[in-house]
Scaffold this motif. Structure first.
Motif, PDB file in Angstrom:
ATOM      1  N   GLY A 302     -70.980  19.133 -29.789  1.00 49.03           N
ATOM      2  CA  GLY A 302     -70.389  18.464 -30.949  1.00 49.03           C
ATOM      3  C   GLY A 302     -71.420  17.664 -31.721  1.00 49.03           C
ATOM      4  N   ILE A 303     -72.330  17.004 -31.006  1.00 51.33           N
ATOM      5  CA  ILE A 303     -73.387  16.225 -31.651  1.00 51.33           C
ATOM      6  C   ILE A 303     -74.385  17.146 -32.351  1.00 51.33           C
ATOM      7  CG2 ILE A 303     -75.322  14.640 -31.220  1.00 51.33           C
ATOM      8  CD1 ILE A 303     -73.700  13.560 -28.820  1.00 51.33           C
ATOM      9  N   PHE A 304     -74.620  18.322 -31.776  1.00 50.06           N
ATOM     10  CA  PHE A 304     -75.618  19.249 -32.322  1.00 50.06           C
ATOM     11  C   PHE A 304     -75.061  20.173 -33.402  1.00 50.06           C
ATOM     12  CE2 PHE A 304     -78.723  22.897 -31.688  1.00 50.06           C
ATOM     13  CZ  PHE A 304     -79.824  22.194 -32.158  1.00 50.06           C
ATOM     14  N   GLY A 305     -73.776  20.071 -33.699  1.00 43.58           N
ATOM     15  CA  GLY A 305     -73.192  20.895 -34.754  1.00 43.58           C
ATOM     16  C   GLY A 305     -72.829  22.298 -34.324  1.00 43.58           C
ATOM     17  N   MET A 306     -72.795  22.559 -33.014  1.00 43.52           N
ATOM     18  CA  MET A 306     -72.399  23.880 -32.518  1.00 43.52           C
ATOM     19  C   MET A 306     -70.882  24.004 -32.416  1.00 43.52           C
ATOM     20  SD  MET A 306     -75.152  24.445 -29.454  1.00 43.52           S
ATOM     21  CE  MET A 306     -74.453  26.049 -29.002  1.00 43.52           C
ATOM     22  N   LEU A 316     -74.840   7.949 -37.068  1.00 43.41           N
ATOM     23  CA  LEU A 316     -76.261   8.123 -36.783  1.00 43.41           C
ATOM     24  C   LEU A 316     -77.024   7.050 -37.556  1.00 43.41           C
ATOM     25  CD1 LEU A 316     -78.491   9.872 -35.450  1.00 43.41           C
ATOM     26  CD2 LEU A 316     -78.501  11.269 -37.519  1.00 43.41           C
ATOM     27  N   ALA A 317     -77.734   6.192 -36.813  1.00 47.62           N
ATOM     28  CA  ALA A 317     -78.467   5.070 -37.415  1.00 47.62           C
ATOM     29  C   ALA A 317     -77.554   4.221 -38.303  1.00 47.62           C
ATOM     30  CB  ALA A 317     -79.667   5.585 -38.203  1.00 47.62           C
ATOM     31  N   GLY A 318     -76.321   4.017 -37.841  1.00 45.25           N
ATOM     32  CA  GLY A 318     -75.385   3.133 -38.530  1.00 45.25           C
ATOM     33  C   GLY A 318     -74.582   3.762 -39.637  1.00 45.25           C
ATOM     34  N   LYS A 319     -74.881   5.011 -39.994  1.00 45.65           N
ATOM     35  CA  LYS A 319     -74.163   5.673 -41.084  1.00 45.65           C
ATOM     36  C   LYS A 319     -73.315   6.824 -40.547  1.00 45.65           C
ATOM     37  CE  LYS A 319     -77.761   4.618 -44.504  1.00 45.65           C
ATOM     38  NZ  LYS A 319     -78.729   5.184 -45.481  1.00 45.65           N
ATOM     39  N   GLU A 320     -72.129   6.981 -41.098  1.00 44.38           N
ATOM     40  CA  GLU A 320     -71.253   8.069 -40.680  1.00 44.38           C
ATOM     41  C   GLU A 320     -71.934   9.402 -40.954  1.00 44.38           C
ATOM     42  OE1 GLU A 320     -66.735   9.570 -41.636  1.00 44.38           O
ATOM     43  OE2 GLU A 320     -67.150   7.399 -41.569  1.00 44.38           O
ATOM     44  N   TRP A 321     -71.854  10.282 -39.990  1.00 47.95           N
ATOM     45  CA  TRP A 321     -72.612  11.534 -40.063  1.00 47.95           C
ATOM     46  C   TRP A 321     -71.803  12.652 -39.421  1.00 47.95           C
ATOM     47  CZ3 TRP A 321     -74.988  14.517 -36.061  1.00 47.95           C
ATOM     48  CH2 TRP A 321     -75.891  15.495 -36.512  1.00 47.95           C
ATOM     49  N   THR A 322     -71.714  13.780 -40.108  1.00 48.33           N
ATOM     50  CA  THR A 322     -70.978  14.931 -39.580  1.00 48.33           C
ATOM     51  C   THR A 322     -71.895  16.139 -39.582  1.00 48.33           C
ATOM     52  OG1 THR A 322     -68.900  14.075 -40.473  1.00 48.33           O
ATOM     53  CG2 THR A 322     -68.953  16.396 -39.831  1.00 48.33           C
ATOM     54  N   PRO A 323     -72.305  16.635 -38.411  1.00 54.75           N
ATOM     55  CA  PRO A 323     -73.204  17.794 -38.371  1.00 54.75           C
ATOM     56  C   PRO A 323     -72.454  19.067 -38.744  1.00 54.75           C
ATOM     57  CG  PRO A 323     -72.534  17.200 -36.148  1.00 54.75           C
ATOM     58  CD  PRO A 323     -71.950  16.159 -37.060  1.00 54.75           C
ATOM     59  N   SER A 324     -72.949  19.760 -39.748  1.00 53.17           N
ATOM     60  CA  SER A 324     -72.282  20.992 -40.182  1.00 53.17           C
ATOM     61  C   SER A 324     -72.789  22.218 -39.436  1.00 53.17           C
ATOM     62  CB  SER A 324     -72.497  21.178 -41.696  1.00 53.17           C
ATOM     63  OG  SER A 324     -73.890  21.227 -41.995  1.00 53.17           O
ATOM     64  N   SER A 325     -73.977  22.103 -38.834  1.00 50.62           N
ATOM     65  CA  SER A 325     -74.575  23.237 -38.132  1.00 50.62           C
ATOM     66  C   SER A 325     -75.759  22.735 -37.312  1.00 50.62           C
ATOM     67  CB  SER A 325     -75.058  24.292 -39.132  1.00 50.62           C
ATOM     68  OG  SER A 325     -76.159  23.782 -39.870  1.00 50.62           O
ATOM     69  N   VAL A 327     -78.780  23.690 -37.677  1.00 51.16           N
ATOM     70  CA  VAL A 327     -79.874  23.489 -38.642  1.00 51.16           C
ATOM     71  C   VAL A 327     -79.767  22.104 -39.266  1.00 51.16           C
ATOM     72  CG1 VAL A 327     -80.851  24.260 -40.825  1.00 51.16           C
ATOM     73  CG2 VAL A 327     -80.155  25.949 -39.119  1.00 51.16           C
ATOM     74  N   HIS A 328     -78.543  21.720 -39.628  1.00 50.38           N
ATOM     75  CA  HIS A 328     -78.313  20.388 -40.185  1.00 50.38           C
ATOM     76  C   HIS A 328     -78.705  19.315 -39.169  1.00 50.38           C
ATOM     77  CE1 HIS A 328     -75.195  17.239 -41.756  1.00 50.38           C
ATOM     78  NE2 HIS A 328     -76.420  16.958 -42.185  1.00 50.38           N
ATOM     79  N   ALA A 329     -78.344  19.532 -37.904  1.00 50.40           N
ATOM     80  CA  ALA A 329     -78.679  18.562 -36.853  1.00 50.40           C
ATOM     81  C   ALA A 329     -80.192  18.433 -36.696  1.00 50.40           C
ATOM     82  CB  ALA A 329     -78.039  18.988 -35.532  1.00 50.40           C
ATOM     83  N   ILE A 330     -80.885  19.564 -36.666  1.00 50.02           N
ATOM     84  CA  ILE A 330     -82.348  19.541 -36.517  1.00 50.02           C
ATOM     85  C   ILE A 330     -82.985  18.815 -37.690  1.00 50.02           C
ATOM     86  CG2 ILE A 330     -84.422  20.982 -36.465  1.00 50.02           C
ATOM     87  CD1 ILE A 330     -82.692  23.095 -34.953  1.00 50.02           C
ATOM     88  N   ASP A 331     -82.521  19.122 -38.908  1.00 53.33           N
ATOM     89  CA  ASP A 331     -83.061  18.455 -40.099  1.00 53.33           C
ATOM     90  C   ASP A 331     -82.799  16.952 -40.080  1.00 53.33           C
ATOM     91  OD1 ASP A 331     -84.017  20.832 -41.067  1.00 53.33           O
ATOM     92  OD2 ASP A 331     -82.311  21.201 -42.408  1.00 53.33           O
ATOM     93  N   SER A 332     -81.751  16.543 -39.332  1.00 56.53           N
ATOM     94  CA  SER A 332     -81.411  15.116 -39.226  1.00 56.53           C
ATOM     95  C   SER A 332     -82.092  14.449 -38.038  1.00 56.53           C
ATOM     96  CB  SER A 332     -79.888  14.955 -39.104  1.00 56.53           C
ATOM     97  OG  SER A 332     -79.221  15.529 -40.215  1.00 56.53           O
ATOM     98  N   GLY A 333     -82.929  15.205 -37.319  1.00 51.32           N
ATOM     99  CA  GLY A 333     -83.667  14.631 -36.198  1.00 51.32           C
ATOM    100  C   GLY A 333     -82.926  14.662 -34.883  1.00 51.32           C
ATOM    101  N   ILE A 334     -82.014  15.614 -34.733  1.00 48.17           N
ATOM    102  CA  ILE A 334     -81.295  15.792 -33.472  1.00 48.17           C
ATOM    103  C   ILE A 334     -81.681  17.153 -32.908  1.00 48.17           C
ATOM    104  CG2 ILE A 334     -79.028  16.004 -32.374  1.00 48.17           C
ATOM    105  CD1 ILE A 334     -77.948  14.026 -34.361  1.00 48.17           C
ATOM    106  N   PHE A 335     -82.350  17.155 -31.776  1.00 44.89           N
ATOM    107  CA  PHE A 335     -82.858  18.380 -31.157  1.00 44.89           C
ATOM    108  C   PHE A 335     -82.085  18.661 -29.872  1.00 44.89           C
ATOM    109  CE2 PHE A 335     -87.413  17.362 -32.884  1.00 44.89           C
ATOM    110  CZ  PHE A 335     -86.945  17.528 -34.178  1.00 44.89           C
TER     111      PHE A 335
END
Length: 517
Positions: A302-306, A316-325, A327-335
């Motif tokens: 769920g955190i990685f957008g799968m 994420l870092a205090g801001k609401e964040w919804t991973p769409s995929s 790729v989006h997670a990686i671009d946001s610094g989530i590996f």
């Protein structure tokens, strides 16, 4: 035991790849009706020996004998005809995902024409059911294998192997994807094979498996048999022999997180599960544990957008964040280091270098051209950090042992800095020494990120965690600080039936002291 118990001899096997000698004069005997546990660190030569026995590789020297007679195992088909059946560590090597369970269990009969030209699904299932029952596989037999979990695919592969009535059954890390309950089914199946006079070679890094099943232990190190152990088995000596040195106690101090990076608020994993809150901070390693399908994997996916949570908010870092995929997670610094590397992470036909750099090619690209020199330097630095054993970065990933492939996958996601590093079963198929190397590296590099690992093996969880978070039937049921673990409580939370769980929102104060949240 059956009247005829087969004895398999591995006599003076040698194998080299170019100038690199992988096996040096390996000799072993496995008696029918016994289980020989083969232990060895990653890169010791276990996989090469298994591939020679199963006909994937040809030995440079030596012979395989059954009941004193040499047998030809130069191809996988000849090995199977000789009675040597292998369930490989990479599960998809043992199943056909586009077929259903019944078709997989009876695949050899279907291929050699023993069923004739016409057969109904009903007939297939009637013949496949006894094979499935032997290992406790209760799923509908018309289920497509591609729809099964990794654990259920493992059970199908093992049931298919048993159906061939082997003289020698080789099980390569068979419980690496199984829950405790499923492992018990496997153990019972192995014991049945042993009682029928089958010789079993059991390869595992899990000492609990070896204690349960092994009649003898052989330790392989750097391509040589360096220890043979018979009852009463000295497990500590076997591990020391395998590693070449004594294993010290692993201990680390609890490290409290500093800066809040990731928050899960009012999250439900499934519609029927209870919501929970979870705060994750930089510098700490949080391990999610529980039985298979407990919900741990759903959290990291769920955190990685799968996948998507049933409800709730991620910050994420205090801001609401919804991973769409992803790729989006990686671009946001989530590996994320994926479970089931063979199916979800690596490309066997690509080089080690290409596999490691794959998600970050744009970092080495300019106007459509890749700076190969910089790519090579970055990959070399990463794989040396994780102590991957390799000869050349241009080698195919498929030439590495399973444990070294796993270390390469960890190296991939440590090439670049990130906010959150997710690891789903990071020690799958990794020996004790390599496991501790990876764990030490994770702790050394954790200061600027959140590290979340899924470990269904509690022993692995204890080695790296600052906090252990328990999930059961998609509910968060416990949070434990590593320096104040109460093992009976932890184990009870992992194994408890769902009726024993609260019906209210899971708050960290309900499941542990609020200081640990």
């Amino acid at each position: 035991m059956s009247e005829v118990a087969n004895t398999i001899e591995i006599r003076s096997i040698k194998k080299a790849f170019g100038s690199n000698t992988v096996l040096h004069d390996v000799s072993l005997a496995v008696e029918g009706g016994s289980v020989l546990a083969l232990m060895g660190a990653n890169g010791a030569g276990k996989s090469t020996l298994v591939k020679i026995l199963s006909g994937v590789y040809s030995a440079d020297e030596g012979a395989i004998l059954i009941n004193g007679n040499p047998v030809d195992v130069s191809t996988p088909q000849l090995a199977r005809e000789a009675g040597i059946i292998t369930v490989h560590q990479i599960i998809n090597d043992g199943v056909v995902q586009d077929l259903n369970i019944a078709e997989n269990l009876l695949l050899d009969k279907l291929c050699d024409g023993r069923f004739g030209t016409l057969i109904s699904q009903k007939d297939l299932e009637s013949q496949a059911r006894p094979l499935a029952d032997k290992i406790g596989l209760t799923l509908p037999l018309d289920t497509q294998v591609s729809e099964l979990s990794q654990a259920d695919r493992q059970l199908v592969a093992i049931a298919r192997a048993i159906s061939d009535k082997p003289k020698l059954l080789i099980l390569d890390e068979p419980t690496s994807s199984l829950s405790d309950t499923e492992s018990i089914k496997l153990f019972e199946a192995v014991k049945v094979m042993r009682s029928q006079g089958v010789a079993v070679v059991y390869i595992s890094h899990r000492m609990s498996d070896i204690r349960t099943l092994a009649d003898k232990i052989a330790a392989l190190r750097e391509g040589r048999i360096v220890g043979l152990f018979e009852p009463p088995l000295d497990y500590d000596a076997a591990v020391d022999s395998m590693l070449g040195h004594a294993v010290g106690e692993v201990s680390h101090k609890y490290r409290q997180g500093e800066r809040t990076i990731l928050e899960l608020l009012d999250v439900r994993l499934k519609e029927q599960s209870q919501p929970f809150d979870l705060t994750l901070k930089s510098g700490e390693i949080v391990v999610l544990t529980g039985l298979l399908s407990s919900g741990c994997t759903s959290v990291v996916e769920g955190i990685f957008g799968m996948a998507k949570f049933s409800s709730g908010t991620i910050k994420l870092a205090g801001k609401e964040w919804t991973p769409s995929s992803p790729v989006h997670a990686i671009d946001s610094g989530i590996f994320m280091v994926q479970e089931d590397r063979g199916n979800n992470a690596l490309i066997p036909a690509f080089s080690i270098e290409q596999n490691v750099s794959l998600p970050f090619l744009k970092q080495f690209s300019s106007f459509g051209f890749i700076d190969r020199k910089r790519e090579k330097q970055q990959v070399e630095k990463a794989i040396q950090t994780t102590k991957v054993k390799y000869t050349d970065q241009e080698e195919l990933m498929s030439t590495l042992s399973g444990g070294n492939q796993q270390k390469a996958m960890v190296a991939r996601w440590m090439m670049e800095s990130c906010h959150v590093l997710l690891l789903n079963e990071p020690f799958q198929g990794v020996d004790i020494s390599s496991r501790r190397q990876i764990g030490e590296l994770l702790r050394q590099t954790a200061s600027d990120r959140v590290t979340i690992a899924v470990c269904t093996d509690v022993e692995e969880a204890l080695e790296i965690a600052d906090r252990i978070i328990v999930f059961n039937h998609n509910n968060l049921v416990g949070i434990h600080r590593i320096d104040q673990i109460h093992m009976p409580t932890l184990i009870n939370q992992i194994a408890a039936a769902p009726d024993n769980q609260t019906d209210n929102k899971t708050n960290t104060e309900d499941v542990t002291d609020e200081r640990y949240a």
